[in-house]
Design a protein around this motif. Structure first.
Motif, PDB file in Angstrom:
ATOM      1  N   ALA A 174      85.624  37.889  39.067  1.00 48.68           N
ATOM      2  CA  ALA A 174      84.957  37.230  37.943  1.00 48.68           C
ATOM      3  C   ALA A 174      85.999  36.632  37.005  1.00 48.68           C
ATOM      4  O   ALA A 174      87.197  36.912  37.104  1.00 48.68           O
ATOM      5  N   ARG A 175      85.515  35.803  36.079  1.00 47.53           N
ATOM      6  CA  ARG A 175      86.397  35.172  35.098  1.00 47.53           C
ATOM      7  C   ARG A 175      87.091  36.218  34.235  1.00 47.53           C
ATOM      8  O   ARG A 175      88.295  36.180  34.028  1.00 47.53           O
ATOM      9  N   ASP A 176      86.311  37.172  33.720  1.00 44.13           N
ATOM     10  CA  ASP A 176      86.856  38.303  32.974  1.00 44.13           C
ATOM     11  C   ASP A 176      85.896  39.468  33.115  1.00 44.13           C
ATOM     12  O   ASP A 176      84.827  39.345  33.736  1.00 44.13           O
ATOM     13  N   GLU A 177      86.235  40.615  32.560  1.00 46.27           N
ATOM     14  CA  GLU A 177      85.458  41.832  32.789  1.00 46.27           C
ATOM     15  C   GLU A 177      84.025  41.753  32.276  1.00 46.27           C
ATOM     16  O   GLU A 177      83.151  42.497  32.731  1.00 46.27           O
ATOM     17  N   THR A 178      83.730  40.864  31.349  1.00 47.63           N
ATOM     18  CA  THR A 178      82.377  40.755  30.801  1.00 47.63           C
ATOM     19  C   THR A 178      81.412  40.066  31.760  1.00 47.63           C
ATOM     20  O   THR A 178      80.194  40.092  31.547  1.00 47.63           O
ATOM     21  N   PHE A 179      81.925  39.448  32.821  1.00 52.41           N
ATOM     22  CA  PHE A 179      81.076  38.704  33.737  1.00 52.41           C
ATOM     23  C   PHE A 179      80.674  39.501  34.980  1.00 52.41           C
ATOM     24  O   PHE A 179      79.951  38.987  35.830  1.00 52.41           O
ATOM     25  N   PHE A 180      81.122  40.747  35.082  1.00 58.46           N
ATOM     26  CA  PHE A 180      80.708  41.553  36.226  1.00 58.46           C
ATOM     27  C   PHE A 180      79.268  42.024  36.044  1.00 58.46           C
ATOM     28  O   PHE A 180      78.851  42.384  34.941  1.00 58.46           O
ATOM     29  N   ILE A 181      78.508  42.028  37.119  1.00 62.04           N
ATOM     30  CA  ILE A 181      77.136  42.518  37.104  1.00 62.04           C
ATOM     31  C   ILE A 181      76.928  43.479  38.261  1.00 62.04           C
ATOM     32  O   ILE A 181      77.688  43.478  39.236  1.00 62.04           O
ATOM     33  N   LEU A 182      75.933  44.342  38.133  1.00 59.99           N
ATOM     34  CA  LEU A 182      75.533  45.261  39.204  1.00 59.99           C
ATOM     35  C   LEU A 182      76.684  46.153  39.684  1.00 59.99           C
ATOM     36  O   LEU A 182      76.743  46.515  40.868  1.00 59.99           O
ATOM     37  N   GLU A 183      77.569  46.532  38.786  1.00 59.54           N
ATOM     38  CA  GLU A 183      78.720  47.352  39.182  1.00 59.54           C
ATOM     39  C   GLU A 183      78.289  48.720  39.713  1.00 59.54           C
ATOM     40  O   GLU A 183      78.772  49.169  40.759  1.00 59.54           O
ATOM     41  N   LYS A 184      77.394  49.393  38.994  1.00 61.14           N
ATOM     42  CA  LYS A 184      76.937  50.715  39.422  1.00 61.14           C
ATOM     43  C   LYS A 184      76.181  50.627  40.735  1.00 61.14           C
ATOM     44  O   LYS A 184      76.339  51.473  41.624  1.00 61.14           O
ATOM     45  N   GLU A 185      75.351  49.604  40.842  1.00 58.74           N
ATOM     46  CA  GLU A 185      74.560  49.436  42.054  1.00 58.74           C
ATOM     47  C   GLU A 185      75.444  49.176  43.270  1.00 58.74           C
ATOM     48  O   GLU A 185      75.222  49.755  44.349  1.00 58.74           O
ATOM     49  N   MET A 186      76.448  48.332  43.108  1.00 61.66           N
ATOM     50  CA  MET A 186      77.350  48.050  44.218  1.00 61.66           C
ATOM     51  C   MET A 186      78.161  49.288  44.603  1.00 61.66           C
ATOM     52  O   MET A 186      78.450  49.509  45.781  1.00 61.66           O
ATOM     53  N   ALA A 187      78.494  50.109  43.607  1.00 61.05           N
ATOM     54  CA  ALA A 187      79.249  51.334  43.882  1.00 61.05           C
ATOM     55  C   ALA A 187      78.427  52.308  44.734  1.00 61.05           C
ATOM     56  O   ALA A 187      78.979  53.007  45.582  1.00 61.05           O
ATOM     57  N   THR A 188      77.113  52.321  44.532  1.00 61.94           N
ATOM     58  CA  THR A 188      76.267  53.251  45.280  1.00 61.94           C
ATOM     59  C   THR A 188      76.123  52.866  46.747  1.00 61.94           C
ATOM     60  O   THR A 188      75.801  53.715  47.584  1.00 61.94           O
ATOM     61  N   VAL A 189      76.351  51.608  47.070  1.00 61.74           N
ATOM     62  CA  VAL A 189      76.188  51.160  48.464  1.00 61.74           C
ATOM     63  C   VAL A 189      77.530  50.845  49.120  1.00 61.74           C
ATOM     64  O   VAL A 189      77.571  50.330  50.236  1.00 61.74           O
ATOM     65  N   SER A 190      78.623  51.155  48.432  1.00 66.17           N
ATOM     66  CA  SER A 190      79.957  50.829  48.942  1.00 66.17           C
ATOM     67  C   SER A 190      80.829  52.066  49.044  1.00 66.17           C
ATOM     68  O   SER A 190      80.747  52.972  48.210  1.00 66.17           O
ATOM     69  N   THR A 191      81.668  52.088  50.048  1.00 67.53           N
ATOM     70  CA  THR A 191      82.664  53.147  50.174  1.00 67.53           C
ATOM     71  C   THR A 191      83.759  52.963  49.134  1.00 67.53           C
ATOM     72  O   THR A 191      84.301  53.934  48.591  1.00 67.53           O
ATOM     73  N   GLU A 192      84.054  51.700  48.850  1.00 69.60           N
ATOM     74  CA  GLU A 192      85.117  51.360  47.899  1.00 69.60           C
ATOM     75  C   GLU A 192      84.770  50.038  47.230  1.00 69.60           C
ATOM     76  O   GLU A 192      84.243  49.125  47.870  1.00 69.60           O
ATOM     77  N   VAL A 193      85.051  49.941  45.930  1.00 66.41           N
ATOM     78  CA  VAL A 193      84.856  48.698  45.188  1.00 66.41           C
ATOM     79  C   VAL A 193      86.175  48.325  44.512  1.00 66.41           C
ATOM     80  O   VAL A 193      86.765  49.134  43.795  1.00 66.41           O
ATOM     81  N   LEU A 194      86.649  47.105  44.781  1.00 66.66           N
ATOM     82  CA  LEU A 194      87.887  46.609  44.187  1.00 66.66           C
ATOM     83  C   LEU A 194      87.572  45.398  43.320  1.00 66.66           C
ATOM     84  O   LEU A 194      86.677  44.607  43.638  1.00 66.66           O
ATOM     85  N   TYR A 195      88.321  45.244  42.223  1.00 67.31           N
ATOM     86  CA  TYR A 195      88.050  44.189  41.248  1.00 67.31           C
ATOM     87  C   TYR A 195      89.221  43.221  41.107  1.00 67.31           C
ATOM     88  O   TYR A 195      90.387  43.601  41.257  1.00 67.31           O
ATOM     89  N   SER A 196      88.870  41.987  40.759  1.00 66.17           N
ATOM     90  CA  SER A 196      89.876  41.011  40.342  1.00 66.17           C
ATOM     91  C   SER A 196      89.276  40.160  39.231  1.00 66.17           C
ATOM     92  O   SER A 196      88.065  39.903  39.218  1.00 66.17           O
ATOM     93  N   THR A 197      90.110  39.755  38.288  1.00 65.29           N
ATOM     94  CA  THR A 197      89.675  38.874  37.199  1.00 65.29           C
ATOM     95  C   THR A 197      90.721  37.784  36.982  1.00 65.29           C
ATOM     96  O   THR A 197      91.920  38.013  37.193  1.00 65.29           O
ATOM     97  N   ASP A 198      90.260  36.628  36.553  1.00 67.36           N
ATOM     98  CA  ASP A 198      91.185  35.524  36.297  1.00 67.36           C
ATOM     99  C   ASP A 198      92.198  35.877  35.227  1.00 67.36           C
ATOM    100  O   ASP A 198      93.356  35.453  35.285  1.00 67.36           O
ATOM    101  N   ASP A 199      91.749  36.657  34.210  1.00 67.80           N
ATOM    102  CA  ASP A 199      92.635  36.965  33.078  1.00 67.80           C
ATOM    103  C   ASP A 199      93.276  38.349  33.174  1.00 67.80           C
ATOM    104  O   ASP A 199      94.026  38.762  32.290  1.00 67.80           O
ATOM    105  N   GLY A 200      92.966  39.092  34.233  1.00 65.96           N
ATOM    106  CA  GLY A 200      93.563  40.410  34.399  1.00 65.96           C
ATOM    107  C   GLY A 200      92.940  41.501  33.560  1.00 65.96           C
ATOM    108  O   GLY A 200      93.478  42.605  33.461  1.00 65.96           O
ATOM    109  N   SER A 201      91.769  41.230  32.961  1.00 66.49           N
ATOM    110  CA  SER A 201      91.136  42.216  32.094  1.00 66.49           C
ATOM    111  C   SER A 201      90.542  43.399  32.866  1.00 66.49           C
ATOM    112  O   SER A 201      90.292  44.458  32.288  1.00 66.49           O
ATOM    113  N   LYS A 202      90.325  43.230  34.167  1.00 67.50           N
ATOM    114  CA  LYS A 202      89.876  44.347  35.004  1.00 67.50           C
ATOM    115  C   LYS A 202      90.365  44.124  36.422  1.00 67.50           C
ATOM    116  O   LYS A 202      90.219  43.034  36.988  1.00 67.50           O
TER     117      LYS A 202
END
Length: 294
Positions: free
Chosen positions: A146-174
């Protein structure tokens, strides 16, 4: 308790909004009463929505559904005339019309290890696919960008269906600073993860780059193509895309295609076709074209 579960309340009208949530400055979540659609929708499919009598019709992808409650869930970004208009509706308001489910569902099998590469709002469309893959017995690794950490959605939901969740942001905020495709490259090259299939959903340029990351390794890669859609049923030809040198319609032949065979450069050029009309509509200069929001 949801208003539609209260037996003392009168029956809901079809396409009534039962829940609304503003996730950030431009992203909105709507839960809509549509029992016939909720009973049939599968992961990967989309709908065509018309806000009111004078609105245009435009596509959005299903993010969730509840057969018991008869509801469907959509996420959209308020960036064009029609999505901004949709964002003005509140709980209790009725949407003029919703056609769906449309398009072919995702091909869900037990592949082994499946990686979901999600760019921005693409997470909304990716969630039901990731859930279906997990239910089929796959190991699911999710990469969210995402552009920055405020633009992530469904984080909890994706975590429940994933073995691992990795993040990247354009500005490095997450997570890692940079593009989400760099996470995929690290997963393949540095971590030497055995990947059997990749699903990528997001901006066209991100899907194109992802396909080039996986191509040298022969990893099957499926992209959900954002094409200009009008009727959504294969009659107008507006959503034509070139796949493996052949003309396909994203609405009836897709929306998912082999990313290694899709002509992304042509697609990105076509997505610019109605920019002037969109700007005119947005600034009240006539017209009302918003051909795709995802």
């Amino acid at each position: 308790m949801m208003m539609f579960e209260n037996k003392e309340q009168p029956p809901l009208e079809l396409f009534t909004i039962v829940q609304k949530e503003k996730l950030n400055a431009t992203t909105t979540k709507l839960v809509i009463y549509a029992p016939d659609i909720a009973a049939k929708v599968q992961a990967g499919q989309f709908l065509i929505i018309k806000n009111h009598e004078t609105s245009e019709r435009f596509p959005l992808t299903f993010s969730d559904w509840n057969k018991k409650d008869g509801t469907i869930t959509i996420f959209f970004r308020e960036t064009g005339f029609s999505t901004i208009d949709l964002g003005q509706l509140e709980v209790g308001d009725k949407i003029q019309n919703i056609a769906g489910p449309l398009g072919n569902p995702s091909e869900i099998h037990k592949y082994g290890t499946a990686v979901m590469v999600c760019g921005g709002l693409g997470t909304a469309a990716a969630y039901p696919i990731a859930r279906a893959l997990k239910e089929a017995g796959n190991k699911v690794i999710t990469l969210l960008g995402a552009r920055d950490e405020t633009f992530f959605i469904l984080e909890k939901e994706m975590a429940t269906v994933s073995t691992e969740v990795l993040y990247s942001t354009d500005d490095g905020s997450k997570g890692k600073k940079g593009n989400v495709t760099e996470l995929l490259k690290e997963l393949i090259v540095d971590k030497k993860e055995q990947i059997d299939i990749v699903f990528v959903i997001g901006p066209s340029v991100m899907m194109m780059v992802t396909s080039e990351v996986t191509r040298p390794f022969g990893i099957k890669t499926i992209s959900s193509l954002n094409a200009i859609m009008v009727d959504g049923m294969g009659m107008c030809g507006a959503c034509r895309v070139t796949v493996d040198g052949q003309t396909k319609f994203a609405c009836v032949d897709g929306p998912e295609f082999d990313a290694h065979k899709a002509d992304f450069k042509e697609l990105m050029q076509r997505l610019k076709s109605y920019i002037s009309e969109e700007q005119q509509a947005l600034h009240g200069e006539g017209g009302n074209c918003q051909c795709h929001n995802q």
